[in-house]
Design an enzyme around this catalytic site. Structure first.
Site, PDB file in Angstrom:
ATOM      1  CD  GLN A 150      17.289 -29.704   8.289  1.00  0.00           C
ATOM      2  OE1 GLN A 150      16.401 -29.828   9.101  1.00  0.00           O
ATOM      3  NE2 GLN A 150      17.724 -30.553   7.614  1.00  0.00           N
ATOM      4  CG  PHE A 188      15.485 -33.503  15.362  1.00  0.00           C
ATOM      5  CD1 PHE A 188      15.063 -34.812  14.866  1.00  0.00           C
ATOM      6  CD2 PHE A 188      14.761 -32.812  16.131  1.00  0.00           C
ATOM      7  CE1 PHE A 188      13.891 -35.204  15.478  1.00  0.00           C
ATOM      8  CE2 PHE A 188      13.575 -33.269  16.532  1.00  0.00           C
ATOM      9  CZ  PHE A 188      13.010 -34.492  16.364  1.00  0.00           C
ATOM     10  CB  SER A 246       4.235 -21.299   8.774  1.00  0.00           C
ATOM     11  OG  SER A 246       5.587 -21.199   8.605  1.00  0.00           O
ATOM     12  CG  HIS A 268       8.093 -23.219   8.894  1.00  0.00           C
ATOM     13  ND1 HIS A 268       6.779 -23.520   8.589  1.00  0.00           N
ATOM     14  CD2 HIS A 268       8.537 -24.600   8.966  1.00  0.00           C
ATOM     15  CE1 HIS A 268       6.347 -24.640   8.455  1.00  0.00           C
ATOM     16  NE2 HIS A 268       7.400 -25.520   8.949  1.00  0.00           N
ATOM     17  CB  THR A 304       5.946 -33.703   8.784  1.00  0.00           C
ATOM     18  OG1 THR A 304       5.339 -34.450   9.550  1.00  0.00           O
ATOM     19  CG2 THR A 304       6.518 -32.836   9.351  1.00  0.00           C
ATOM     20  NE  ARG A 350      16.441 -37.747  -0.728  1.00  0.00           N
ATOM     21  CZ  ARG A 350      17.579 -37.784  -0.856  1.00  0.00           C
ATOM     22  NH1 ARG A 350      18.327 -37.862  -1.457  1.00  0.00           N
ATOM     23  NH2 ARG A 350      17.986 -37.948   0.601  1.00  0.00           N
ATOM     24  N   GLY A 351      12.270 -36.670   0.962  1.00  0.00           N
ATOM     25  CA  GLY A 351      11.955 -37.684   1.824  1.00  0.00           C
ATOM     26  C   GLY A 351      13.452 -38.243   2.213  1.00  0.00           C
ATOM     27  CG  ASP A 352      16.314 -38.032   4.807  1.00  0.00           C
ATOM     28  OD1 ASP A 352      16.851 -38.339   3.667  1.00  0.00           O
ATOM     29  OD2 ASP A 352      16.454 -37.160   5.452  1.00  0.00           O
ATOM     30  CD  GLU A 384       7.817 -29.504   9.662  1.00  0.00           C
ATOM     31  OE1 GLU A 384       8.014 -28.713   8.850  1.00  0.00           O
ATOM     32  OE2 GLU A 384       8.270 -30.281  10.190  1.00  0.00           O
TER      33      GLU A 384
HETATM   34  P1  FAD Z   1      16.372 -33.003  -2.854  1.00  0.00           P
HETATM   35  O1  FAD Z   1      15.893 -31.420  -3.093  1.00  0.00           O
HETATM   36  O2  FAD Z   1      16.077 -33.923  -3.935  1.00  0.00           O
HETATM   37  O3  FAD Z   1      18.039 -33.117  -2.634  1.00  0.00           O
HETATM   38  C1  FAD Z   1      18.427 -34.246  -2.019  1.00  0.00           C
HETATM   39  C2  FAD Z   1      19.656 -34.843  -2.346  1.00  0.00           C
HETATM   40  O4  FAD Z   1      20.015 -34.852  -3.842  1.00  0.00           O
HETATM   41  C3  FAD Z   1      20.574 -33.139  -1.781  1.00  0.00           C
HETATM   42  O5  FAD Z   1      21.972 -33.684  -1.316  1.00  0.00           O
HETATM   43  C4  FAD Z   1      20.625 -32.637  -3.195  1.00  0.00           C
HETATM   44  O6  FAD Z   1      21.887 -31.821  -3.257  1.00  0.00           O
HETATM   45  C5  FAD Z   1      20.894 -33.689  -4.062  1.00  0.00           C
HETATM   46  N1  FAD Z   1      20.416 -33.505  -5.418  1.00  0.00           N
HETATM   47  C6  FAD Z   1      19.323 -32.937  -5.894  1.00  0.00           C
HETATM   48  N2  FAD Z   1      19.060 -32.482  -7.005  1.00  0.00           N
HETATM   49  C7  FAD Z   1      20.188 -33.356  -7.668  1.00  0.00           C
HETATM   50  C8  FAD Z   1      20.451 -33.781  -9.004  1.00  0.00           C
HETATM   51  N3  FAD Z   1      19.813 -33.271 -10.093  1.00  0.00           N
HETATM   52  N4  FAD Z   1      21.579 -34.523  -9.095  1.00  0.00           N
HETATM   53  C9  FAD Z   1      22.317 -34.936  -8.110  1.00  0.00           C
HETATM   54  N5  FAD Z   1      22.055 -34.721  -6.748  1.00  0.00           N
HETATM   55  C10 FAD Z   1      20.959 -33.831  -6.625  1.00  0.00           C
HETATM   56  N6  FAD Z   1      11.192 -35.399   5.147  1.00  0.00           N
HETATM   57  C11 FAD Z   1      10.078 -36.372   5.168  1.00  0.00           C
HETATM   58  O7  FAD Z   1      10.417 -37.602   5.097  1.00  0.00           O
HETATM   59  N7  FAD Z   1       8.923 -35.762   5.491  1.00  0.00           N
HETATM   60  C12 FAD Z   1       8.600 -34.552   5.722  1.00  0.00           C
HETATM   61  O8  FAD Z   1       7.493 -34.055   5.885  1.00  0.00           O
HETATM   62  C13 FAD Z   1       9.886 -33.724   5.894  1.00  0.00           C
HETATM   63  N8  FAD Z   1       9.556 -32.335   5.773  1.00  0.00           N
HETATM   64  C14 FAD Z   1      10.631 -31.289   5.740  1.00  0.00           C
HETATM   65  C15 FAD Z   1      10.453 -29.898   5.728  1.00  0.00           C
HETATM   66  C16 FAD Z   1      11.396 -28.933   5.467  1.00  0.00           C
HETATM   67  C17 FAD Z   1      11.166 -27.603   5.678  1.00  0.00           C
HETATM   68  C18 FAD Z   1      12.872 -29.653   5.455  1.00  0.00           C
HETATM   69  C19 FAD Z   1      14.101 -28.640   5.296  1.00  0.00           C
HETATM   70  C20 FAD Z   1      13.047 -31.081   5.290  1.00  0.00           C
HETATM   71  C21 FAD Z   1      12.107 -31.769   5.570  1.00  0.00           C
HETATM   72  N9  FAD Z   1      12.123 -33.299   5.450  1.00  0.00           N
HETATM   73  C22 FAD Z   1      11.300 -34.228   5.289  1.00  0.00           C
HETATM   74  C23 FAD Z   1      13.606 -33.812   5.089  1.00  0.00           C
HETATM   75  C24 FAD Z   1      13.999 -33.897   3.850  1.00  0.00           C
HETATM   76  O9  FAD Z   1      13.114 -35.045   3.030  1.00  0.00           O
HETATM   77  C25 FAD Z   1      15.452 -34.516   3.653  1.00  0.00           C
HETATM   78  O10 FAD Z   1      16.461 -33.390   4.035  1.00  0.00           O
HETATM   79  C26 FAD Z   1      15.728 -35.161   2.212  1.00  0.00           C
HETATM   80  O11 FAD Z   1      17.246 -35.894   2.736  1.00  0.00           O
HETATM   81  C27 FAD Z   1      16.171 -34.212   1.286  1.00  0.00           C
HETATM   82  O12 FAD Z   1      15.081 -33.608   0.742  1.00  0.00           O
HETATM   83  P2  FAD Z   1      14.839 -32.666  -0.326  1.00  0.00           P
HETATM   84  O13 FAD Z   1      13.439 -32.253  -0.537  1.00  0.00           O
HETATM   85  O14 FAD Z   1      15.673 -31.532   0.075  1.00  0.00           O
HETATM   86  O15 FAD Z   1      15.599 -33.455  -1.486  1.00  0.00           O
END
Ligand code: FAD
Length: 294
Positions: free
Chosen positions: A178, A218, A15, A267, A48, A107-109, A17
């Site tokens: 990642q 990055f 795939s 990917h 994204t 979750r997003g950043d 991105e």
């Molecule tokens: P989560 O899974 O919610 O984790 C975030 C943090 O919270 C982690 O440290 C985790 O350990 C902690 N956590 C999770 N659950 C709990 C809980 N119950 N209690 C306490 N802590 C918890 N970003 C964008 O803005 N747009 C994109 O399109 C985008 N695409 C991506 C694609 C890929 C393949 C990857 C790997 C990342 C992408 N990102 C994107 C970046 C991503 O949004 C960030 O890495 C963000 O900081 C974490 O997202 P997550 O979905 O992993 O969050």
């Protein structure tokens, strides 16, 4: 088609991105690139949606266009940051009406947002909350992000794995990693996942280095290690052609090692370019006889 079904039926996945282009010319270029990459029979394309950078409408637009014009499975990324929780439903309905069957839930950043934006009220707190919400719609196939070196905010790898498991338990059917430059992080993560009974396909996220400064940035933001020998090698190069060539060789070797160790899901973070990825896939097909197009 659902990505989980594609993976199940073919036993492998390739795939690409992309991020949403800003201008109509950028859109045309992107479609041309996707068209060229289609020669490798990708399982899906993902787009994204950068939290906080107002790209939601652009992501929706280009997903619709790819879906309508490209005859390829396209997966939008959806974050907890944009849209706000109350505005999520129309976005999901939009994708549902397009016929999109897959979503990457993140979750997003959002760099521009205040800390504490993920308060559980205006915005979901974690990706696992978004996964739970999305599962109530259209029976989407949901993917999530996973981190071979652990997410940058995770206190340790065990906790990171436990939170990953939460996302899977909420209904995510596959993970995409990642980027990583040391394969042993991927192999170790897979061992942790096995121990914690995370059994969904985990797609290896590969980022070919074509611009070392960008790759460094990055890596810094996401807490990904660039091993010192690699760092030194790239830093000493004085032409961008050398960097691109070394980046292609490095990613080809990385994929080969993963393949030889049984990994079948790849990917590519394309950064909206196709040249390097095409060369890597051609290298793998011709030098190593990997069946990308079969
Ligand atoms: P989560 O899974 O919610 O984790 C975030 C943090 O919270 C982690 O440290 C985790 O350990 C902690 N956590 C999770 N659950 C709990 C809980 N119950 N209690 C306490 N802590 C918890 N970003 C964008 O803005 N747009 C994109 O399109 C985008 N695409 C991506 C694609 C890929 C393949 C990857 C790997 C990342 C992408 N990102 C994107 C970046 C991503 O949004 C960030 O890495 C963000 O900081 C974490 O997202 P997550 O979905 O992993 O969050």
């Amino acid at each position: 088609m659902k990505i989980s079904d594609i993976i199940k039926s073919s036993g492998k996945s390739l795939s690409f991105e992309f991020f949403p282009p800003v201008t109509p010319i950028g859109e045309d270029r992107l479609l041309e690139r996707i068209n060229r990459l289609k020669a490798f029979a990708p399982s899906f394309i993902s787009v994204t949606q950068h939290a906080g950078r107002n790209t939601l409408e652009k992501t929706k637009h280009i997903v619709k266009k790819i879906h309508a014009e490209m005859d390829v499975t396209v997966m939008p990324h959806v974050t907890c940051a944009d849209p706000r929780r109350a505005e999520l439903e129309p976005v999901i309905n939009y994708y549902k009406e397009l016929g999109t069957e897959n979503i990457l839930a993140l979750r997003g950043d959002p760099e521009e947002y205040e800390p504490g934006v993920f308060d559980g009220e205006t915005h979901f707190r974690y990706a696992s909350d978004l996964v739970r919400f999305l599962k109530t719609y259209n029976n989407f196939c949901i993917g999530v992000a996973v981190y071979p070196e652990g997410h940058i905010d995770s206190p340790n790898l065990g906790i990171d794995t436990a939170f990953t498991k939460q996302k899977i338990d909420q209904g995510a059917e596959f993970g995409i990693t990642q980027m990583f430059f040391e394969n042993f992080y991927y192999y170790q993560m897979m061992e942790r996942f096995q121990q914690d009974r995370i059994n969904v396909p985990i797609i290896a996220g590969i980022m070919p280095i074509t611009d070392f400064q960008k790759a460094e940035r990055f890596s810094d933001i996401s807490g990904v290690e660039i091993p010192i020998p690699l760092f030194t090698k790239f830093e000493e190069m004085d032409s961008s052609e050398d960097v691109i060539k070394a980046g292609i060789d490095l990613a080809s070797e990385q994929c080969l090692d993963l393949w030889e160790n049984g990994v079948r899901y790849f990917h590519f973070y394309t950064l909206n370019r196709d040249e390097a990825v095409i060369q890597i896939l051609n290298n793998l097909a011709s030098q190593f006889d990997l069946p990308w197009t079969k």
